[in-house]
Design a protein around this motif. Sequence first.
Motif, PDB file in Angstrom:
ATOM      1  N   THR A 116      67.950  74.185  -6.587  1.00 12.63           N
ATOM      2  CA  THR A 116      68.731  73.747  -5.432  1.00 12.63           C
ATOM      3  C   THR A 116      70.112  73.335  -5.912  1.00 12.63           C
ATOM      4  OG1 THR A 116      66.718  72.910  -4.393  1.00 12.63           O
ATOM      5  CG2 THR A 116      68.808  72.144  -3.484  1.00 12.63           C
ATOM      6  N   VAL A 117      71.144  73.874  -5.259  1.00 13.69           N
ATOM      7  CA  VAL A 117      72.522  73.616  -5.689  1.00 13.69           C
ATOM      8  C   VAL A 117      73.237  72.753  -4.658  1.00 13.69           C
ATOM      9  CG1 VAL A 117      74.741  74.645  -6.324  1.00 13.69           C
ATOM     10  CG2 VAL A 117      72.608  75.815  -6.938  1.00 13.69           C
ATOM     11  N   TYR A 118      73.894  71.688  -5.145  1.00 13.43           N
ATOM     12  CA  TYR A 118      74.695  70.805  -4.312  1.00 13.43           C
ATOM     13  C   TYR A 118      76.151  70.926  -4.748  1.00 13.43           C
ATOM     14  CZ  TYR A 118      70.133  68.796  -3.261  1.00 13.43           C
ATOM     15  OH  TYR A 118      68.824  68.632  -2.880  1.00 13.43           O
ATOM     16  N   ILE A 119      77.035  71.151  -3.795  1.00 13.81           N
ATOM     17  CA  ILE A 119      78.455  71.349  -4.078  1.00 13.81           C
ATOM     18  C   ILE A 119      79.239  70.201  -3.465  1.00 13.81           C
ATOM     19  CG2 ILE A 119      80.442  72.874  -3.753  1.00 13.81           C
ATOM     20  CD1 ILE A 119      78.469  75.208  -3.482  1.00 13.81           C
ATOM     21  N   ALA A 120      79.979  69.481  -4.313  1.00 16.07           N
ATOM     22  CA  ALA A 120      80.814  68.370  -3.852  1.00 16.07           C
ATOM     23  C   ALA A 120      82.280  68.771  -4.023  1.00 16.07           C
ATOM     24  CB  ALA A 120      80.500  67.106  -4.647  1.00 16.07           C
ATOM     25  N   PRO A 121      82.914  69.290  -2.970  1.00 12.18           N
ATOM     26  CA  PRO A 121      84.286  69.789  -3.096  1.00 12.18           C
ATOM     27  C   PRO A 121      85.299  68.667  -3.314  1.00 12.18           C
ATOM     28  CG  PRO A 121      83.205  70.605  -1.090  1.00 12.18           C
ATOM     29  CD  PRO A 121      82.389  69.482  -1.616  1.00 12.18           C
ATOM     30  N   ALA A 122      86.376  69.016  -3.986  1.00  7.80           N
ATOM     31  CA  ALA A 122      87.503  68.101  -4.152  1.00  7.80           C
ATOM     32  C   ALA A 122      88.743  68.932  -4.434  1.00  7.80           C
ATOM     33  CB  ALA A 122      87.255  67.124  -5.299  1.00  7.80           C
ATOM     34  N   MET A 123      89.721  68.818  -3.553  1.00  9.03           N
ATOM     35  CA  MET A 123      90.969  69.563  -3.734  1.00  9.03           C
ATOM     36  C   MET A 123      92.009  69.059  -2.750  1.00  9.03           C
ATOM     37  SD  MET A 123      89.766  73.197  -2.047  1.00  9.03           S
ATOM     38  CE  MET A 123      88.076  73.026  -2.610  1.00  9.03           C
ATOM     39  N   ASN A 124      93.193  69.586  -2.872  1.00  5.20           N
ATOM     40  CA  ASN A 124      94.292  69.230  -1.980  1.00  5.20           C
ATOM     41  C   ASN A 124      93.954  69.581  -0.537  1.00  5.20           C
ATOM     42  OD1 ASN A 124      96.850  70.647  -0.567  1.00  5.20           O
ATOM     43  ND2 ASN A 124      97.476  68.804  -1.656  1.00  5.20           N
ATOM     44  N   VAL A 125      94.420  68.768   0.403  1.00  8.87           N
ATOM     45  CA  VAL A 125      94.083  68.955   1.807  1.00  8.87           C
ATOM     46  C   VAL A 125      94.505  70.328   2.322  1.00  8.87           C
ATOM     47  CG1 VAL A 125      96.217  67.864   2.607  1.00  8.87           C
ATOM     48  CG2 VAL A 125      94.230  67.914   4.105  1.00  8.87           C
ATOM     49  N   HIS A 126      95.642  70.837   1.844  1.00  8.46           N
ATOM     50  CA  HIS A 126      96.101  72.143   2.306  1.00  8.46           C
ATOM     51  C   HIS A 126      95.246  73.274   1.732  1.00  8.46           C
ATOM     52  CE1 HIS A 126      99.396  70.178   4.226  1.00  8.46           C
ATOM     53  NE2 HIS A 126      99.874  69.713   3.074  1.00  8.46           N
ATOM     54  N   MET A 127      94.691  73.050   0.547  1.00  5.19           N
ATOM     55  CA  MET A 127      93.761  74.027  -0.027  1.00  5.19           C
ATOM     56  C   MET A 127      92.474  74.085   0.799  1.00  5.19           C
ATOM     57  SD  MET A 127      94.360  73.196  -4.068  1.00  5.19           S
ATOM     58  CE  MET A 127      93.403  74.549  -4.733  1.00  5.19           C
ATOM     59  N   TYR A 128      92.024  72.894   1.249  1.00  2.74           N
ATOM     60  CA  TYR A 128      90.849  72.852   2.121  1.00  2.74           C
ATOM     61  C   TYR A 128      91.051  73.679   3.379  1.00  2.74           C
ATOM     62  CZ  TYR A 128      87.961  69.153   0.049  1.00  2.74           C
ATOM     63  OH  TYR A 128      87.124  68.424  -0.747  1.00  2.74           O
ATOM     64  N   ALA A 129      92.268  73.640   3.884  1.00  2.00           N
ATOM     65  CA  ALA A 129      92.554  74.288   5.162  1.00  2.00           C
ATOM     66  C   ALA A 129      92.825  75.775   5.023  1.00  2.00           C
ATOM     67  CB  ALA A 129      93.758  73.615   5.825  1.00  2.00           C
ATOM     68  N   HIS A 130      92.908  76.278   3.797  1.00  2.00           N
ATOM     69  CA  HIS A 130      93.214  77.699   3.608  1.00  2.00           C
ATOM     70  C   HIS A 130      92.038  78.557   4.077  1.00  2.00           C
ATOM     71  CE1 HIS A 130      94.294  81.506   1.756  1.00  2.00           C
ATOM     72  NE2 HIS A 130      95.519  81.005   1.539  1.00  2.00           N
ATOM     73  N   PRO A 131      92.309  79.624   4.810  1.00  2.00           N
ATOM     74  CA  PRO A 131      91.215  80.470   5.333  1.00  2.00           C
ATOM     75  C   PRO A 131      90.273  81.005   4.259  1.00  2.00           C
ATOM     76  CG  PRO A 131      93.292  81.053   6.376  1.00  2.00           C
ATOM     77  CD  PRO A 131      93.626  80.075   5.295  1.00  2.00           C
ATOM     78  N   ALA A 132      90.804  81.308   3.077  1.00  2.00           N
ATOM     79  CA  ALA A 132      89.943  81.827   2.012  1.00  2.00           C
ATOM     80  C   ALA A 132      88.909  80.794   1.582  1.00  2.00           C
ATOM     81  CB  ALA A 132      90.792  82.259   0.812  1.00  2.00           C
ATOM     82  N   VAL A 133      89.346  79.550   1.441  1.00  2.00           N
ATOM     83  CA  VAL A 133      88.434  78.480   1.038  1.00  2.00           C
ATOM     84  C   VAL A 133      87.409  78.216   2.141  1.00  2.00           C
ATOM     85  CG1 VAL A 133      88.268  76.047   0.373  1.00  2.00           C
ATOM     86  CG2 VAL A 133      90.162  77.445  -0.466  1.00  2.00           C
ATOM     87  N   ILE A 134      87.878  78.167   3.373  1.00  2.00           N
ATOM     88  CA  ILE A 134      86.967  77.949   4.507  1.00  2.00           C
ATOM     89  C   ILE A 134      85.913  79.046   4.571  1.00  2.00           C
ATOM     90  CG2 ILE A 134      86.827  77.878   7.032  1.00  2.00           C
ATOM     91  CD1 ILE A 134      89.654  76.617   6.978  1.00  2.00           C
TER      92      ILE A 134
END
Length: 402
Positions: A116-134
């Motif tokens: 089971t894999v758990y992912i805890a993201p952390a990055m710049n707010v604008h990176m979060y909003a990028h369509p590729a990341v989403i």
Amino acid sequence: MVHNKNVVLGVSGGIAAYKACALASRLTQKGANVKVVMTVSATKFVSPLTFQALSRNPVYIDTFDEKDPAKIAHIDIADWADIVIIAPATANVIGKIANGIADDMLSTTLLATQATVYIAPAMNVHMYAHPAVINNMKRLDDWGYNFIEPGDGYLACGYVGKGRLEEPESIIQAVVNHQADKGVLAGKKVLISAGPTQETIDPVRFFTNRSTGKMGFSLAEAAAEAGAEVTLVAGPSGEKLSNRLINRIDVLTAEEMYEKMHQHFPSHDIVIKAAAVADYRPKHVYSEKMKKQEGMWSIEMERTKDILKSLGEIKKHQFLVGFAAETTNPQEYGVQKLKKKNLDAIVINNVAAVGAGFGGDTNIATYINKNLKPDEITLATKIEVARKIIRFIDRDMKDEGQ
């Protein structure tokens, strides 16, 4: 839930890597066996020696640094793991997992593991909003990866926040809660309906609604995670199931859904009707396409069968849960539906609320049992909402001695 578990902690190259030190320490203190896998970029922020001292195990960085000639390191660690936590998970590592790229020790291990894999993201707010990341996070969510949302309220599939990595204790608690859910419905059979129905007008036209089925599919995944044997009766939907053990039955019309739900109802312990079934259908179905003509066209409608009410009338041992999608006085109408249809619980949505309703990846809901005890579910991804609903059902069934 982490004591004596084999935990692989994947650390990727972000400033939040310093929090992973505390996470490794806390996991070790709680009795977990921890092995740390770092990206080269992560070593620019924290020394591997730090993690070695905290975990009391060697730290893995280079895919080709085979510490034991008898084993292939990334396969051995992938097989060893019970749980994998990626913290922090940068946009880069999320993109690699989502696209099957395996070009370093961490990404090859992630591609090979069955844990089971758990992912805890952390990055710049604008990176979060990028369509590729989403899109990458949505793909991983659909595949069954588990996201641990940052502490400032970011939701894994698109809701924008500051992008601050969740605190170590909160990450561990999220893992513990999810692990605790596993097996709570072992031995139970769960029947769920999901999606819309299509009511035919003529060979090219039909009536339907805005439901995509995502909430019902998420409930099926959450029930299967909890150890239940799950049957999903699904109207027309583009949603996919990551758990292949779920028995999916596809239907098209309200009548077909009525028949399948009644067919499987007697043999199931928990029944959740999350589908948005048409209340009306055309009284007359045309065998040929109706041609465009001058003036108005009226279609006479007739009521479809009320699936939930009919199940409430015949239920015996079943724990029956309905959904109420409302736009006006949602709780008032939801409670009326709970009583009128002889339900054990109801999940109420205000589909007009921002972040809730059809088609989105998040939801807001109120779960009310037959004792009229409300449990508020704040804005979260639909899989997290589904997991909370399953926990409430398990709690209420135990309270009733089931």
